[in-house]
Write a protein that holds these residues in place. Sequence first.
Motif, PDB file in Angstrom:
ATOM      1  N   ASN A  88       0.822  -1.205   0.000  1.00  0.00           N
ATOM      2  CA  ASN A  88       0.000   0.000   0.000  1.00  0.00           C
ATOM      3  C   ASN A  88       0.859   1.259   0.000  1.00  0.00           C
ATOM      4  OD1 ASN A  88      -1.990  -1.891   0.244  1.00  0.00           O
ATOM      5  ND2 ASN A  88      -2.540  -1.404   2.364  1.00  0.00           N
ATOM      6  N   GLN A  89       1.928   1.261   0.785  1.00  0.00           N
ATOM      7  CA  GLN A  89       2.820   2.419   0.824  1.00  0.00           C
ATOM      8  C   GLN A  89       3.530   2.612  -0.508  1.00  0.00           C
ATOM      9  OE1 GLN A  89       5.195   1.178   4.177  1.00  0.00           O
ATOM     10  NE2 GLN A  89       4.071   2.487   5.615  1.00  0.00           N
ATOM     11  N   SER A  90       3.926   1.516  -1.134  1.00  0.00           N
ATOM     12  CA  SER A  90       4.606   1.610  -2.431  1.00  0.00           C
ATOM     13  C   SER A  90       3.673   2.167  -3.500  1.00  0.00           C
ATOM     14  CB  SER A  90       5.122   0.231  -2.851  1.00  0.00           C
ATOM     15  OG  SER A  90       6.032  -0.282  -1.906  1.00  0.00           O
ATOM     16  N   ILE A  91       2.394   1.735  -3.449  1.00  0.00           N
ATOM     17  CA  ILE A  91       1.429   2.262  -4.422  1.00  0.00           C
ATOM     18  C   ILE A  91       1.179   3.744  -4.162  1.00  0.00           C
ATOM     19  CG2 ILE A  91      -0.940   2.106  -5.239  1.00  0.00           C
ATOM     20  CD1 ILE A  91      -0.880  -0.869  -4.566  1.00  0.00           C
ATOM     21  N   ALA A  92       1.013   4.118  -2.898  1.00  0.00           N
ATOM     22  CA  ALA A  92       0.765   5.522  -2.561  1.00  0.00           C
ATOM     23  C   ALA A  92       1.934   6.411  -2.959  1.00  0.00           C
ATOM     24  CB  ALA A  92       0.492   5.656  -1.065  1.00  0.00           C
ATOM     25  N   ALA A  93       3.160   5.851  -2.947  1.00  0.00           N
ATOM     26  CA  ALA A  93       4.342   6.638  -3.302  1.00  0.00           C
ATOM     27  C   ALA A  93       4.358   7.032  -4.773  1.00  0.00           C
ATOM     28  CB  ALA A  93       5.609   5.855  -2.961  1.00  0.00           C
ATOM     29  N   LEU A  94       3.537   6.383  -5.598  1.00  0.00           N
ATOM     30  CA  LEU A  94       3.455   6.788  -7.005  1.00  0.00           C
ATOM     31  C   LEU A  94       2.994   8.220  -7.154  1.00  0.00           C
ATOM     32  CD1 LEU A  94       1.840   3.601  -8.626  1.00  0.00           C
ATOM     33  CD2 LEU A  94       4.217   4.356  -8.830  1.00  0.00           C
ATOM     34  N   ALA A  95       2.259   8.727  -6.168  1.00  0.00           N
ATOM     35  CA  ALA A  95       1.743  10.093  -6.240  1.00  0.00           C
ATOM     36  C   ALA A  95       2.852  11.126  -6.176  1.00  0.00           C
ATOM     37  CB  ALA A  95       0.744  10.339  -5.107  1.00  0.00           C
ATOM     38  N   THR A  96       3.994  10.774  -5.594  1.00  0.00           N
ATOM     39  CA  THR A  96       5.092  11.742  -5.440  1.00  0.00           C
ATOM     40  C   THR A  96       6.341  11.353  -6.228  1.00  0.00           C
ATOM     41  OG1 THR A  96       5.771  10.581  -3.412  1.00  0.00           O
ATOM     42  CG2 THR A  96       4.332  12.508  -3.162  1.00  0.00           C
ATOM     43  N   ASN A  97       6.618  10.062  -6.299  1.00  0.00           N
ATOM     44  CA  ASN A  97       7.859   9.618  -6.933  1.00  0.00           C
ATOM     45  C   ASN A  97       7.650   8.816  -8.210  1.00  0.00           C
ATOM     46  OD1 ASN A  97       9.256  10.702  -4.687  1.00  0.00           O
ATOM     47  ND2 ASN A  97       8.965   8.802  -3.534  1.00  0.00           N
ATOM     48  N   GLY A  98       6.401   8.531  -8.551  1.00  0.00           N
ATOM     49  CA  GLY A  98       6.130   7.711  -9.725  1.00  0.00           C
ATOM     50  C   GLY A  98       6.217   8.496 -11.022  1.00  0.00           C
ATOM     51  N   PRO A  99       6.016   7.832 -12.152  1.00  0.00           N
ATOM     52  CA  PRO A  99       6.004   8.522 -13.453  1.00  0.00           C
ATOM     53  C   PRO A  99       4.948   9.623 -13.470  1.00  0.00           C
ATOM     54  CG  PRO A  99       6.066   6.141 -13.739  1.00  0.00           C
ATOM     55  CD  PRO A  99       5.824   6.382 -12.281  1.00  0.00           C
ATOM     56  N   PHE A 147      -3.022   8.943  -8.618  1.00  0.00           N
ATOM     57  CA  PHE A 147      -2.718   8.338  -7.317  1.00  0.00           C
ATOM     58  C   PHE A 147      -2.570   9.377  -6.202  1.00  0.00           C
ATOM     59  CE2 PHE A 147      -1.609   4.831 -10.090  1.00  0.00           C
ATOM     60  CZ  PHE A 147      -2.005   3.720  -9.359  1.00  0.00           C
ATOM     61  N   SER A 148      -2.862  10.635  -6.501  1.00  0.00           N
ATOM     62  CA  SER A 148      -2.646  11.682  -5.504  1.00  0.00           C
ATOM     63  C   SER A 148      -3.521  11.510  -4.259  1.00  0.00           C
ATOM     64  CB  SER A 148      -2.897  13.058  -6.131  1.00  0.00           C
ATOM     65  OG  SER A 148      -4.237  13.148  -6.610  1.00  0.00           O
ATOM     66  N   ARG A 149      -4.691  10.895  -4.406  1.00  0.00           N
ATOM     67  CA  ARG A 149      -5.586  10.712  -3.269  1.00  0.00           C
ATOM     68  C   ARG A 149      -5.726   9.250  -2.862  1.00  0.00           C
ATOM     69  NH1 ARG A 149     -10.618  14.830  -4.777  1.00  0.00           N
ATOM     70  NH2 ARG A 149      -9.352  16.725  -4.981  1.00  0.00           N
ATOM     71  N   PHE A 150      -4.833   8.419  -3.398  1.00  0.00           N
ATOM     72  CA  PHE A 150      -4.941   6.999  -3.077  1.00  0.00           C
ATOM     73  C   PHE A 150      -4.724   6.738  -1.589  1.00  0.00           C
ATOM     74  CE2 PHE A 150      -2.736   2.992  -2.248  1.00  0.00           C
ATOM     75  CZ  PHE A 150      -3.685   2.091  -2.688  1.00  0.00           C
ATOM     76  N   ALA A 151      -3.715   7.374  -0.992  1.00  0.00           N
ATOM     77  CA  ALA A 151      -3.407   7.121   0.420  1.00  0.00           C
ATOM     78  C   ALA A 151      -4.595   7.476   1.305  1.00  0.00           C
ATOM     79  CB  ALA A 151      -2.166   7.915   0.828  1.00  0.00           C
ATOM     80  N   VAL A 152      -5.218   8.629   1.052  1.00  0.00           N
ATOM     81  CA  VAL A 152      -6.385   9.041   1.843  1.00  0.00           C
ATOM     82  C   VAL A 152      -7.548   8.082   1.603  1.00  0.00           C
ATOM     83  CG1 VAL A 152      -8.048  10.892   2.248  1.00  0.00           C
ATOM     84  CG2 VAL A 152      -5.642  11.440   1.820  1.00  0.00           C
ATOM     85  N   GLY A 153      -7.778   7.725   0.346  1.00  0.00           N
ATOM     86  CA  GLY A 153      -8.871   6.817   0.034  1.00  0.00           C
ATOM     87  C   GLY A 153      -8.682   5.446   0.646  1.00  0.00           C
ATOM     88  N   ARG A 185      -7.175   4.747   3.411  1.00  0.00           N
ATOM     89  CA  ARG A 185      -7.462   4.814   4.850  1.00  0.00           C
ATOM     90  C   ARG A 185      -8.962   4.926   5.131  1.00  0.00           C
ATOM     91  NH1 ARG A 185      -2.835   8.256   4.890  1.00  0.00           N
ATOM     92  NH2 ARG A 185      -4.202  10.096   4.895  1.00  0.00           N
ATOM     93  N   MET A 186      -9.669   5.627   4.242  1.00  0.00           N
ATOM     94  CA  MET A 186     -11.090   5.895   4.493  1.00  0.00           C
ATOM     95  C   MET A 186     -11.990   4.742   4.052  1.00  0.00           C
ATOM     96  SD  MET A 186     -11.353   9.918   3.453  1.00  0.00           S
ATOM     97  CE  MET A 186     -13.103   9.941   3.813  1.00  0.00           C
ATOM     98  N   VAL A 187     -11.760   4.194   2.855  1.00  0.00           N
ATOM     99  CA  VAL A 187     -12.671   3.188   2.308  1.00  0.00           C
ATOM    100  C   VAL A 187     -11.995   1.854   2.020  1.00  0.00           C
ATOM    101  CG1 VAL A 187     -14.180   4.932   1.299  1.00  0.00           C
ATOM    102  CG2 VAL A 187     -12.295   4.029  -0.051  1.00  0.00           C
ATOM    103  N   GLY A 188     -10.681   1.775   2.265  1.00  0.00           N
ATOM    104  CA  GLY A 188      -9.969   0.537   2.019  1.00  0.00           C
ATOM    105  C   GLY A 188      -9.228   0.539   0.688  1.00  0.00           C
ATOM    106  N   VAL A 189      -8.226  -0.323   0.598  1.00  0.00           N
ATOM    107  CA  VAL A 189      -7.387  -0.375  -0.609  1.00  0.00           C
ATOM    108  C   VAL A 189      -8.169  -0.800  -1.855  1.00  0.00           C
ATOM    109  CG1 VAL A 189      -5.394  -1.520  -1.667  1.00  0.00           C
ATOM    110  CG2 VAL A 189      -5.277  -0.742   0.710  1.00  0.00           C
ATOM    111  N   PRO A 190      -8.999  -1.852  -1.801  1.00  0.00           N
ATOM    112  CA  PRO A 190      -9.729  -2.241  -3.023  1.00  0.00           C
ATOM    113  C   PRO A 190     -10.581  -1.105  -3.597  1.00  0.00           C
ATOM    114  CG  PRO A 190      -9.864  -3.987  -1.397  1.00  0.00           C
ATOM    115  CD  PRO A 190      -9.253  -2.814  -0.700  1.00  0.00           C
ATOM    116  N   ALA A 191     -11.324  -0.403  -2.734  1.00  0.00           N
ATOM    117  CA  ALA A 191     -12.161   0.702  -3.217  1.00  0.00           C
ATOM    118  C   ALA A 191     -11.314   1.842  -3.760  1.00  0.00           C
ATOM    119  CB  ALA A 191     -13.062   1.204  -2.090  1.00  0.00           C
ATOM    120  N   ALA A 192     -10.180   2.129  -3.105  1.00  0.00           N
ATOM    121  CA  ALA A 192      -9.298   3.203  -3.583  1.00  0.00           C
ATOM    122  C   ALA A 192      -8.712   2.862  -4.947  1.00  0.00           C
ATOM    123  CB  ALA A 192      -8.186   3.449  -2.568  1.00  0.00           C
ATOM    124  N   LEU A 193      -8.348   1.588  -5.166  1.00  0.00           N
ATOM    125  CA  LEU A 193      -7.842   1.181  -6.475  1.00  0.00           C
ATOM    126  C   LEU A 193      -8.927   1.244  -7.547  1.00  0.00           C
ATOM    127  CD1 LEU A 193      -5.487  -1.818  -5.586  1.00  0.00           C
ATOM    128  CD2 LEU A 193      -4.826   0.394  -6.535  1.00  0.00           C
TER     129      LEU A 193
END
Length: 297
Positions: free
Chosen positions: A133-144, A151-157, A159-167
């Motif tokens: 989850n942390q590696s996926i969230a890092a795409l928002a800052t360090n990814g292509p 992915f800018s709101r993936f980390a917040v999503g 935490r709020m609704v779970g990883v499957p819903a955020a994806l």
Amino acid sequence: MAPVILLASLAMGLVAYLAVGLLTGYLPRVGARVQVPRPGRTQRQTWLLQAGTELSVAQFVVGSLAAGAVTFALVAAITGSPVVAIVPAAALGLLPRAYFGHRRARRLSELQQAWPDGIRHIIGGIQSGMSLNQSIAALATNGPEPLRLAFSRFAVGARMVGVPAALEVVKGQLSDSTSDRVTEVLLLAHERGGRIVTEVLRDLAEATSKDLKTMEEIASDRLEPKINSRAVFALPWFVLVMLCASEGPFRQFYRTAAGVVVILIAAGISLLGLWIVERLSRDPLEERVFGSPGGPR
């Protein structure tokens, strides 16, 4: 008459600029916010969303009709023959569709090209001790770059609704078959976990790279027929407008019934030929097998 000629010259200059940009790939970029496709969104609206624009379908249609109407009025005023203006007006009316279609293809291509590096970035994060989850969230800052906004709101999503819903939200934002496939694998990796994650991601990065290489070869083979077909279609009508711009035998002929028949026959042949070439040179689109329910395919 001078103001009309000036307006016509400006309009033709703008059209030439956009046409050259469309053919060479250097078109003006208009900033747009990524939206999440809502259930029941029409395919046309999703098409505009994939092009990176917030225009509604109605605004797009009205803009296209306005471009065609303005072109028709200007060309008719220059040539003195409304019949001569029909095909140039139709071509200019379709220019917004070609422009946004080019933007859509370029945006989807950028997303697809970014995924192998994005997957390798996730693998690198996992190997450095981060969770998936942390590696996926890092795409928002360090990814292509093409993936960062989605992915800018993936980390917040997450935490709020779970990883499957955020994806699922990310998948809806990106809206293309390659992203669908990658997010499904990420969902599977999240559910299974363990050592298999990095192996699955490596296989995915390799398979995605091979798919993109094949798609690039197909696109390269189809580029030349597209350019040739559009040039062959446009040049005769450009010459016709120039010939009818001043008084003379050409202008007089195309005002007669015989001239109208010639123009109508030529227009039908030109449009039919352009349609055939475009169909034959159309890039194959992969169906969105893993698309969101109610979303585009």
